[in-house]
Each structure stands twice: as structure tokens, then as C-alpha cells.
Design an enzyme around this catalytic site. Sequence first.
Site, short mmCIF file in Angstrom:
data_model
loop_
_atom_site.label_atom_id
_atom_site.label_comp_id
_atom_site.label_asym_id
_atom_site.label_seq_id
_atom_site.Cartn_x
_atom_site.Cartn_y
_atom_site.Cartn_z
N ASN A 206 -20.70 -2.78 28.68
CA ASN A 206 -21.19 -1.65 29.49
C ASN A 206 -20.05 -0.68 29.76
O ASN A 206 -18.94 -0.86 29.24
CB ASN A 206 -21.85 -2.16 30.78
CG ASN A 206 -20.85 -2.91 31.64
OD1 ASN A 206 -19.77 -2.42 31.94
ND2 ASN A 206 -21.20 -4.14 32.00
N ASP A 275 -25.48 -9.18 32.26
CA ASP A 275 -26.49 -10.17 32.69
C ASP A 275 -27.01 -10.98 31.51
O ASP A 275 -27.52 -12.08 31.69
CB ASP A 275 -27.65 -9.45 33.37
CG ASP A 275 -27.24 -8.95 34.75
OD1 ASP A 275 -26.59 -9.72 35.47
OD2 ASP A 275 -27.54 -7.78 35.09
N LYS A 285 -19.62 -11.54 9.55
CA LYS A 285 -20.15 -10.19 9.80
C LYS A 285 -21.58 -10.07 9.23
O LYS A 285 -21.80 -10.40 8.06
CB LYS A 285 -19.23 -9.16 9.15
CG LYS A 285 -19.67 -7.74 9.42
CD LYS A 285 -18.75 -6.76 8.75
CE LYS A 285 -19.36 -5.38 8.81
NZ LYS A 285 -18.67 -4.42 7.98
N PHE A 321 -20.61 -5.69 44.77
CA PHE A 321 -20.98 -4.31 44.50
C PHE A 321 -22.41 -4.32 43.95
O PHE A 321 -22.80 -5.30 43.31
CB PHE A 321 -20.06 -3.69 43.44
CG PHE A 321 -18.79 -3.09 43.99
CD1 PHE A 321 -17.77 -3.91 44.46
CD2 PHE A 321 -18.61 -1.71 44.04
CE1 PHE A 321 -16.59 -3.36 44.95
CE2 PHE A 321 -17.44 -1.15 44.52
CZ PHE A 321 -16.42 -1.98 44.99
N LYS A 335 -29.70 -7.82 46.98
CA LYS A 335 -28.58 -8.56 46.37
C LYS A 335 -27.71 -9.19 47.46
O LYS A 335 -27.25 -10.32 47.32
CB LYS A 335 -27.74 -7.63 45.49
CG LYS A 335 -28.44 -7.33 44.16
CD LYS A 335 -27.70 -6.34 43.29
CE LYS A 335 -28.53 -6.03 42.06
NZ LYS A 335 -28.03 -4.93 41.26
N LYS A 339 -27.57 -13.17 47.29
CA LYS A 339 -26.29 -13.74 46.86
C LYS A 339 -25.45 -14.23 48.04
O LYS A 339 -24.31 -14.63 47.88
CB LYS A 339 -25.52 -12.71 46.02
CG LYS A 339 -26.30 -12.28 44.76
CD LYS A 339 -25.49 -11.45 43.79
CE LYS A 339 -26.40 -10.89 42.70
NZ LYS A 339 -25.72 -10.60 41.45
O1 PMT Z 1 -15.00 -0.01 36.47
P1 PMT Z 1 -15.33 1.42 36.85
O2 PMT Z 1 -15.49 2.33 35.64
O3 PMT Z 1 -14.35 1.96 37.86
O4 PMT Z 1 -16.77 1.41 37.56
C1 PMT Z 1 -16.93 0.81 38.81
C2 PMT Z 1 -18.27 0.06 38.90
C3 PMT Z 1 -19.42 1.05 38.82
C4 PMT Z 1 -18.39 -0.99 37.79
C5 PMT Z 1 -18.26 -0.69 40.30
O5 PMT Z 1 -18.11 0.26 41.32
C6 PMT Z 1 -19.54 -1.48 40.51
O6 PMT Z 1 -20.54 -0.99 40.99
N1 PMT Z 1 -19.50 -2.80 40.14
C7 PMT Z 1 -20.67 -3.70 40.12
C8 PMT Z 1 -21.41 -3.54 38.83
C9 PMT Z 1 -22.54 -4.52 38.70
O7 PMT Z 1 -22.53 -5.33 37.81
O8 PMT Z 1 -23.46 -4.47 39.63
P2 PMT Z 1 -24.78 -5.41 39.66
O9 PMT Z 1 -25.63 -4.73 40.65
O10 PMT Z 1 -25.31 -5.63 38.29
O11 PMT Z 1 -24.24 -6.80 40.21
C10 PMT Z 1 -24.19 -7.11 41.59
C11 PMT Z 1 -22.99 -7.97 41.90
O12 PMT Z 1 -23.10 -9.24 41.25
C12 PMT Z 1 -21.68 -7.38 41.43
O13 PMT Z 1 -20.71 -7.63 42.41
C13 PMT Z 1 -21.36 -8.15 40.15
O14 PMT Z 1 -19.97 -8.30 39.94
C14 PMT Z 1 -22.02 -9.50 40.42
N2 PMT Z 1 -22.55 -10.16 39.20
C15 PMT Z 1 -23.52 -9.56 38.47
C16 PMT Z 1 -24.05 -10.20 37.36
C17 PMT Z 1 -23.55 -11.48 37.00
N3 PMT Z 1 -24.00 -12.10 35.94
N4 PMT Z 1 -22.56 -12.03 37.72
C18 PMT Z 1 -22.06 -11.40 38.82
O15 PMT Z 1 -21.15 -11.92 39.49
#
Ligand code: PMT
Length: 399
Positions: A206, A275, A285, A321, A335, A339
Site C-alpha cells: 500500500n 489485511d 516468475k 491508527f 476499531k 482492538k
Molecule cells: O506512512 P505514511 O505515508 O506517513 O502514512 C501514515 C499512515 C496513513 C499509514 C498512518 O497515519 C496510519 O493511518 N496508519 C494506520 C494504517 C492502517 O493500517 O489503518 P487500519 O485502519 O487498516 O488499521 C487499524 C490499526 O490496526 C492500525 O494501527 C494498524 O497498524 C493495525 N493493524 C491493521 C491490520 C493488521 N492486519 N494488523 C494491524 O496491527
Amino acid sequence: MKGKNVVVGVTGGIAAYKAAELVRLLVKAGAQTRVAMTAHATKFVTPLTFEVLSENRVVWDMWDGQESPMSHITMSQEADLIIIAPATANFIGKIAHGIADDFLSTSIVAATGKMLVCPSMNSRMLSNPAVQENITLLRKRGYTVMAPQEGELACGERGVGRLPEPEQILEQARILLSEHDLSGMKVLVTAGATVEPIDPVRYITNRSSGKMGYALARAAALRGAEVMLVSGPTSLNPPRNVKVFRVKTAAEMRDAVLGHHAECDVVIKAAAVLDYKPRRQSKTKIKKLEEIQSLELVRNPDILAELGRRRSGKRSLLVGFAAETHDLMSNAREKLRKKNLDMIIANDVSREDAGFESDTNAVKIIHRDGRVEELPLMTKEDLADRILDRVKKLWKETA
Ligand code: PMT
């Protein structure tokens, strides 16, 4: 660096041109920056260059009638930090022996704040015993003296003597000026995107650049915390004084986080974890002719949810986040609850100037008790400090 007074003292070496970039970076970081030069330095770069960059008058002649007779005292007294960059062998010798025969050296004799000396000279001059003894003397007196770097020197020779890069000097200045209000705290930060291979040459990922997570790790370290950073692939330089664990896939990130989170007081998950991953990864390949019609995906582990489930009675904080393009608040609240977090940073990633890749971000902080704080657009560095302020407050409250 906001609210800090920094004086940059420029002495007469070829690396004086690099001081211009240092001044630009200090101003950009919010420091009130003044420049003082030796007369020799003005032969390399004009005072006008520094006047334009610092938006302040540059002092180099004590007797030009424009300065008050006491300005060497006031300038050095007001300075939180004086950086000498570049510092020549001659100037290092003068300040080591208390010689005050021009504006800059006189200011240093009168100074009471922190001092950062950045030597730059030919390697044979640097290894001269007199220069080495002078550097040792300065260090003994509490001055921070940065080690010159190895590389090609202005004289064409290779060796040790190059001025550290302006970014490195700025980082050292930040360390010297930081207040260490998080000392004793152990923080684990995740940053960047994870990647999932399809075959040896293709992968899915991503847009996360790692900037937000790196800003958090850097700010926590500057404030005295012991920091571990679990980072997906990124082109960013690792922050100083941070232990970095490099990972690629979500499974690797999970192993690194679960392997270390128990040692930490606070976990901040800024990483954008994929995810899903391809059900099968081809060892060779995949040929164009085989034409992939569809890519079958399976779920990756949700690392943060797992941390939330594992929470015991131990005092700890879990910050997540939420990157959303719609229904920001309801998705982020969900979330936070699911979580089992203490705080979630709701990040509207549909904006150009916020979220992925940008240098700035605008978020809403949602607390476990339902309180919401809306923060305006700011740099990711500033936002990192604001998030850490909330973490610090919450940490005290849970004591
Ligand atoms: O890296 P940059 O370019 O500076 O961009 C910053 C950012 C946009 C990536 C950052 O500010 C941000 O929002 N990070 C969280 C991105 C994310 O994956 O969000 P989510 O809503 O999908 O996940 C929620 C939380 O669960 C996050 O804290 C994530 O780290 C965590 N997660 C998600 C999926 C997973 N399989 N495992 C996780 O631990």
C-alpha cells in the site's frame, strides 16, 4: 525546535557553504536562528546569504557600528544553543583557550547555554596532536563535538575531516535541546507498509511511506524514551538512538511486535499492515502467457487486535491508527473498541495533504473514555509530539 533560540557560528572553511543549508533547516524546524561569522568565513560565503535564510541580521564585524556594544553578551545569553559549523582548527584552538578576539569568539566566552562544535578540516590537520587535545579539552568542558566524517575532502584527498551533513547536525541539535520528559519509558512503534509477494518479482503493498511512524519513533527518542521501531520497507533514514527491526510481510511484523511488546510500556501502531496476502506465492516468475485471471487472497493476522486480546493486568498503553476514506469516526471508534485500545488516531486518508506519503497530517484523537480531540493540519513531526503529549499524560494517569 519551536521557541528555541539557536546561534550558528560560521568560521572560515570551505564547508561554510553547508552552513547555509543548516540555517535553512533550523528555520524550517521553527528555531529562532541567528548567524555570526568570522571575518575569514565571509571570504567563503557572503553574510547576505545567511541574512536571507535566517531573516535576521548577520554579525561578523564587532566594529561596524550597527551592533550595540553589548550584543556579543546578549546574543550568547539568549541562545539555547550555539552551533559552530564548520569549526576550523584555528577557531577550535581559540575557544579551547578562551581567546576572544572577534565577535564570535567573544560571544562564546560569554555563553552559558549548550554548545555544539562541528569540526571540518583536512585529515592531517585533524589528527594534529594540538587539534586533538583542543577537542578533548572542549569535550571535558561539556561541549558536544561531532565526529567529522570520512570521504573526499576539498583538497582532493580522501580521509576523515568532512563536516557532517546538515540533517545530521540538525538531529544532534534536536537531541541537545530536547527535554527528555519521556525518559524511563519504553516505546514500540510500527511504521510503513507491509508487502506480500505474489512471485519472486511481484508483490502487493500500500501507499504508506513510513513518515508518520518514523516521526513518532524519532520524537519519542529525542524526548528520552527507549524506542524500538518495527519498520516495513522504506527509503527513510533510521532515526538516531532507535533500535530498528526491518520486516517485510505482516507475519514478520507480527513476530517482531509480539517478540518485544512485553518489554515495552507503550505500543503505537502507525504501520499500514496488509489485511490480505495471496493464498499461494509462486517460487518462479509467473509468465505473462499464464495470465493471472484472479488472485486468491487470505487474511493476515491482525497484530493490534492480538495485542489487545493479550493485555494483562500489566500497566501498558496501546495506541492504534485508523486509516479511513469514509465514516471516519464510526469506523475508528469501532476499531478502538474491538482492538481494546487506549487511544486511536483517526486519519482521513482521502485528503491529499494528510495520511499516506504527505509530510503533513490532520487527525482526530479518540480516547477510550469517548473524548475526541480534533487537531489541525500540521507536520508529521509536530503531530508526533502532540500524540506523545497525550501518551505521557495517560501514562501518568494510569500510575
Ligand atoms: O506512512 P505514511 O505515508 O506517513 O502514512 C501514515 C499512515 C496513513 C499509514 C498512518 O497515519 C496510519 O493511518 N496508519 C494506520 C494504517 C492502517 O493500517 O489503518 P487500519 O485502519 O487498516 O488499521 C487499524 C490499526 O490496526 C492500525 O494501527 C494498524 O497498524 C493495525 N493493524 C491493521 C491490520 C493488521 N492486519 N494488523 C494491524 O496491527
